[in-house]
Motif scaffolding. Structure first.
Motif, PDB file in Angstrom:
ATOM      1  N   ARG A 177       0.908  -9.719 -40.309  1.00  0.00           N
ATOM      2  CA  ARG A 177       1.001  -8.285 -40.648  1.00  0.00           C
ATOM      3  C   ARG A 177       2.372  -7.720 -40.268  1.00  0.00           C
ATOM      4  O   ARG A 177       2.707  -6.601 -40.660  1.00  0.00           O
ATOM      5  CB  ARG A 177      -0.112  -7.508 -39.942  1.00  0.00           C
ATOM      6  N   GLU A 190       1.528   0.444 -30.194  1.00  0.00           N
ATOM      7  CA  GLU A 190       0.515   0.060 -31.182  1.00  0.00           C
ATOM      8  C   GLU A 190      -0.878   0.493 -30.720  1.00  0.00           C
ATOM      9  O   GLU A 190      -1.302   0.192 -29.599  1.00  0.00           O
ATOM     10  CB  GLU A 190       0.510  -1.458 -31.438  1.00  0.00           C
ATOM     11  N   ASP A 242      -9.038   3.991 -25.065  1.00  0.00           N
ATOM     12  CA  ASP A 242      -9.417   4.439 -26.398  1.00  0.00           C
ATOM     13  C   ASP A 242      -8.162   4.915 -27.122  1.00  0.00           C
ATOM     14  O   ASP A 242      -7.351   5.660 -26.538  1.00  0.00           O
ATOM     15  CB  ASP A 242     -10.443   5.566 -26.288  1.00  0.00           C
ATOM     16  N   LEU A 243      -8.025   4.525 -28.362  1.00  0.00           N
ATOM     17  CA  LEU A 243      -6.769   4.828 -29.063  1.00  0.00           C
ATOM     18  C   LEU A 243      -6.575   6.315 -29.326  1.00  0.00           C
ATOM     19  O   LEU A 243      -5.451   6.762 -29.564  1.00  0.00           O
ATOM     20  CB  LEU A 243      -6.623   3.975 -30.328  1.00  0.00           C
ATOM     21  N   GLN A 261     -12.912 -10.401 -33.504  1.00  0.00           N
ATOM     22  CA  GLN A 261     -11.707  -9.614 -33.205  1.00  0.00           C
ATOM     23  C   GLN A 261     -10.514 -10.389 -33.740  1.00  0.00           C
ATOM     24  O   GLN A 261     -10.542 -11.630 -33.746  1.00  0.00           O
ATOM     25  CB  GLN A 261     -11.557  -9.394 -31.694  1.00  0.00           C
ATOM     26  N   THR A 262      -9.507  -9.672 -34.184  1.00  0.00           N
ATOM     27  CA  THR A 262      -8.352 -10.389 -34.730  1.00  0.00           C
ATOM     28  C   THR A 262      -7.045  -9.828 -34.203  1.00  0.00           C
ATOM     29  O   THR A 262      -6.990  -8.712 -33.682  1.00  0.00           O
ATOM     30  CB  THR A 262      -8.284 -10.277 -36.273  1.00  0.00           C
ATOM     31  N   ASN A 263      -6.004 -10.614 -34.338  1.00  0.00           N
ATOM     32  CA  ASN A 263      -4.630 -10.160 -34.171  1.00  0.00           C
ATOM     33  C   ASN A 263      -3.824 -10.990 -35.153  1.00  0.00           C
ATOM     34  O   ASN A 263      -3.562 -12.166 -34.907  1.00  0.00           O
ATOM     35  CB  ASN A 263      -4.154 -10.368 -32.733  1.00  0.00           C
ATOM     36  N   GLU A 264      -3.510 -10.391 -36.281  1.00  0.00           N
ATOM     37  CA  GLU A 264      -2.937 -11.126 -37.407  1.00  0.00           C
ATOM     38  C   GLU A 264      -1.422 -10.967 -37.409  1.00  0.00           C
ATOM     39  O   GLU A 264      -0.889  -9.926 -37.798  1.00  0.00           O
ATOM     40  CB  GLU A 264      -3.560 -10.574 -38.697  1.00  0.00           C
ATOM     41  N   ASP A 294      -5.813  -0.685 -26.433  1.00  0.00           N
ATOM     42  CA  ASP A 294      -6.956  -1.299 -27.112  1.00  0.00           C
ATOM     43  C   ASP A 294      -8.172  -1.169 -26.210  1.00  0.00           C
ATOM     44  O   ASP A 294      -8.055  -1.267 -24.997  1.00  0.00           O
ATOM     45  CB  ASP A 294      -6.699  -2.787 -27.416  1.00  0.00           C
ATOM     46  N   ARG A 295      -9.327  -0.946 -26.842  1.00  0.00           N
ATOM     47  CA  ARG A 295     -10.521  -0.820 -25.990  1.00  0.00           C
ATOM     48  C   ARG A 295     -10.928  -2.175 -25.432  1.00  0.00           C
ATOM     49  O   ARG A 295     -11.574  -2.257 -24.402  1.00  0.00           O
ATOM     50  CB  ARG A 295     -11.667  -0.158 -26.740  1.00  0.00           C
ATOM     51  N   GLY A 303      -4.803   0.044 -31.053  1.00  0.00           N
ATOM     52  CA  GLY A 303      -5.678  -1.049 -31.481  1.00  0.00           C
ATOM     53  C   GLY A 303      -4.865  -2.330 -31.543  1.00  0.00           C
ATOM     54  O   GLY A 303      -4.842  -3.038 -32.541  1.00  0.00           O
ATOM     55  N   SER A 362      -2.614  -0.681 -37.250  1.00  0.00           N
ATOM     56  CA  SER A 362      -2.787  -1.633 -38.341  1.00  0.00           C
ATOM     57  C   SER A 362      -4.225  -2.119 -38.285  1.00  0.00           C
ATOM     58  O   SER A 362      -4.637  -2.748 -37.305  1.00  0.00           O
ATOM     59  CB  SER A 362      -1.796  -2.791 -38.114  1.00  0.00           C
ATOM     60  N   TRP A 363      -4.990  -1.771 -39.289  1.00  0.00           N
ATOM     61  CA  TRP A 363      -6.403  -2.152 -39.345  1.00  0.00           C
ATOM     62  C   TRP A 363      -7.125  -1.850 -38.025  1.00  0.00           C
ATOM     63  O   TRP A 363      -7.823  -2.683 -37.475  1.00  0.00           O
ATOM     64  CB  TRP A 363      -6.559  -3.623 -39.767  1.00  0.00           C
TER      65      TRP A 363
HETATM   66  C1  LIG Z   1      -8.956  -5.659 -36.696  1.00  0.00           C
HETATM   67  S1  LIG Z   1      -8.257  -5.572 -35.090  1.00  0.00           S
HETATM   68  C2  LIG Z   1      -6.550  -5.326 -35.511  1.00  0.00           C
HETATM   69  C3  LIG Z   1      -5.643  -5.746 -34.418  1.00  0.00           C
HETATM   70  C4  LIG Z   1      -4.158  -5.580 -34.723  1.00  0.00           C
HETATM   71  N1  LIG Z   1      -3.825  -4.191 -34.906  1.00  0.00           N
HETATM   72  C5  LIG Z   1      -3.756  -6.367 -35.943  1.00  0.00           C
HETATM   73  O1  LIG Z   1      -3.464  -5.736 -36.990  1.00  0.00           O
HETATM   74  O2  LIG Z   1      -3.726  -7.594 -35.897  1.00  0.00           O
HETATM   75  C6  LIG Z   1      -8.746  -3.945 -34.546  1.00  0.00           C
HETATM   76  C7  LIG Z   1      -8.453  -3.692 -33.079  1.00  0.00           C
HETATM   77  O3  LIG Z   1      -8.708  -2.304 -32.823  1.00  0.00           O
HETATM   78  C8  LIG Z   1      -9.362  -2.182 -31.574  1.00  0.00           C
HETATM   79  N2  LIG Z   1     -10.079  -0.906 -31.567  1.00  0.00           N
HETATM   80  C9  LIG Z   1     -11.053  -0.502 -32.422  1.00  0.00           C
HETATM   81  N3  LIG Z   1     -11.456   0.742 -32.096  1.00  0.00           N
HETATM   82  C10 LIG Z   1     -10.729   1.139 -31.030  1.00  0.00           C
HETATM   83  C11 LIG Z   1     -10.665   2.318 -30.237  1.00  0.00           C
HETATM   84  N4  LIG Z   1     -11.462   3.367 -30.491  1.00  0.00           N
HETATM   85  N5  LIG Z   1      -9.769   2.375 -29.248  1.00  0.00           N
HETATM   86  C12 LIG Z   1      -8.962   1.321 -28.970  1.00  0.00           C
HETATM   87  N6  LIG Z   1      -8.979   0.186 -29.676  1.00  0.00           N
HETATM   88  C13 LIG Z   1      -9.835   0.085 -30.690  1.00  0.00           C
HETATM   89  C14 LIG Z   1     -10.239  -3.427 -31.503  1.00  0.00           C
HETATM   90  O4  LIG Z   1     -10.597  -3.742 -30.179  1.00  0.00           O
HETATM   91  C15 LIG Z   1      -9.340  -4.483 -32.132  1.00  0.00           C
HETATM   92  O5  LIG Z   1      -8.535  -5.133 -31.177  1.00  0.00           O
END
Ligand SMILES: C[S@@+](CC[C@H](N)C(=O)[O-])C[C@H]1O[C@@H](n2cnc3c(N)ncnc32)[C@H](O)[C@@H]1O
Length: 395
Positions: free
Chosen positions: A137, A170, A281-282, A131-134, A232-233, A172, A311-312
């Motif tokens: 970005r 935001e 869930d987003l 899992q990331t938080n960049e 975020d999930r 996710g 974002s991603w």
């Molecule tokens: C690659 S990380 C990106 C985090 C952040 N947006 C960033 O750009 O640094 C993707 C995030 O989306 C969340 N995610 C993926 N599918 C999701 C869903 N259906 N509902 C909520 N969150 C979700 C993941 O748990 C994760 O924290």
């Protein structure tokens, strides 16, 4: 003949044998090692793991679809962050500091640590996903916000953003670090060396990218942020040391600035009002996220404009669910004077955005959809970017 040697090899649900899976894993390390050959630690170690079945084999334990070198590296990074006295730790900038990194081949130390802690690493690999938080970005988010501020003002000479106070949501959001982009100093430098910075000039968090845009600087003044919330999930609580360490472990210590920026952003966000990230869930919970951000903004005078961004994150959601999100947002847009949806996702991910040949092969495509009083303006693409904000190209 040893006992059992004539038995058929056991197969996984996907029909693969252990030996086939190990071969696939080794191939992935080989590919990773050549793609990131310039990384002194991850590039070199990846190439060595590819030739060493004993250490590569740990990745066979990963959950379906997760057997990627980045998970193996995250497990080892987590281990050395927890136990900085291990032999491998001295090769990690995140442990010893970038100025104290040794020269030479990290593999003997890394291999020794991996073998000594094989069971622990296998457990992490089997039970975790990356899992990331960049934080960097923020560069492309700030640029997309500036583009949103220019909508309808293309012919105006005034450089100022047309965005008034906003509430940010935001989807996710992970630990919510991108929700603090106005608390960071965000800088974009053109190929001619001209720098534009926005955000908080005194911030300890510095985000930087190259501005490849032609015609105008990518960045413009950020709007005042009166409310912020994420969905975020699996939200990461900034006070949860284990969860935060795993997020840090998923970053590559080889890339200068990445772990340092993450740590600085975490500290800053903890010391100010930390962003609320709802577990959900987003798609299903986007309206709850908007409500939470608006509610916070109400305490500061209220906003007419809600900015939702992903974002991603949308790229991890099934295609039909992405369309459902677009419909939900159109519904939410009827309840607020103005709603913008900013997206930074791979090409062909976000429903409703137009096609454009300039997005072909682009790692991240920046998109914008806006509704005013429930009526949508033409969706537009605003540019492309490096997935971690190392460069941005606003059209
Ligand atoms: C690659 S990380 C990106 C985090 C952040 N947006 C960033 O750009 O640094 C993707 C995030 O989306 C969340 N995610 C993926 N599918 C999701 C869903 N259906 N509902 C909520 N969150 C979700 C993941 O748990 C994760 O924290």
């Amino acid at each position: 003949m040893p006992a059992g040697a004539d038995r058929a090899p056991s197969r996984h649900e996907d029909g693969e044998t252990d030996a086939e899976r190990l071969e696939r894993v080794r191939r992935r390390f080989r590919e990773f090692g050549s793609e990131y050959a310039s990384l002194p630690l991850y590039g070199a170690v990846s190439r060595s793991v590819a030739e060493d079945p004993t250490t590569a084999e740990l990745l066979v334990a990963a959950q379906p679809g997760q057997a990627r070198p980045v998970l193996w590296f995250a497990a080892l990074h987590d281990l050395v962050l927890r136990q900085p006295d291990l032999r491998a730790a001295r090769w990690y900038a995140s442990v010893v500091g970038r100025d104290s990194l040794p020269q030479g081949d990290p593999w003997p130390d890394v291999r020794a640590t991996v073998l000594e802690h094989a069971d622990e690493l296998r457990h992490l690999i089997a039970s975790r996903t990356t899992q990331t938080n960049e934080v960097n970005r923020s560069v492309y988010l700030a640029a997309t916000l500036a583009a949103a501020g220019r909508v309808g003002r293309e012919s105006s000479a005034a450089p100022a953003s047309a965005l008034g106070p906003v509430a940010l949501v935001e989807l996710g959001a992970s630990a919510g670090l991108l929700l603090g982009l106005d608390r960071y100093l965000v800088t974009a430098m053109t190929t001619d060396g001209i720098r534009t910075s926005v955000g908080d000039a005194a911030s300890p968090v510095r985000c930087e990218g190259l501005d490849r845009s032609a015609g105008h600087p990518a960045l413009g003044p950020l709007p005042p942020v009166l409310g912020r919330a994420g969905v975020d999930r699996e939200p990461v609580d900034l006070e949860d040391e284990d969860a935060v360490r795993w997020l840090l472990a998923c970053l590559w210590p080889d890339v200068p600035g990445r772990v340092e920026r993450f740590r600085a952003a975490r500290q800053l966000m903890r010391s100010r009002r930390p962003p609320l990230v709802l577990q959900g869930d987003l798609v299903d919970d986007v309206a709850a996220g908007v409500d939470a951000a608006r509610q916070q903004a109400r305490g500061a005078g209220g906003v007419d404009h809600v900015i939702v961004y992903s974002s991603w994150a949308l790229t991890y959601v099934e295609r039909d669910r992405r369309a459902a999100l677009a419909q939900k947002l159109a519904g939410v847009a009827e309840t607020v004077p103005r709603l913008s949806w900013l997206t930074a996702e791979p090409p062909d991910c976000v429903p409703g955005l137009p096609d454009d040949p300039r997005t072909e092969g682009a790692p991240t495509v920046l998109g914008l959809r806006t509704w005013t009083a429930g009526a949508e303006a033409a969706p537009r693409l605003v540019g492309t970017a490096h997935p971690h904000g190392a460069w941005v190209d606003i059209w």
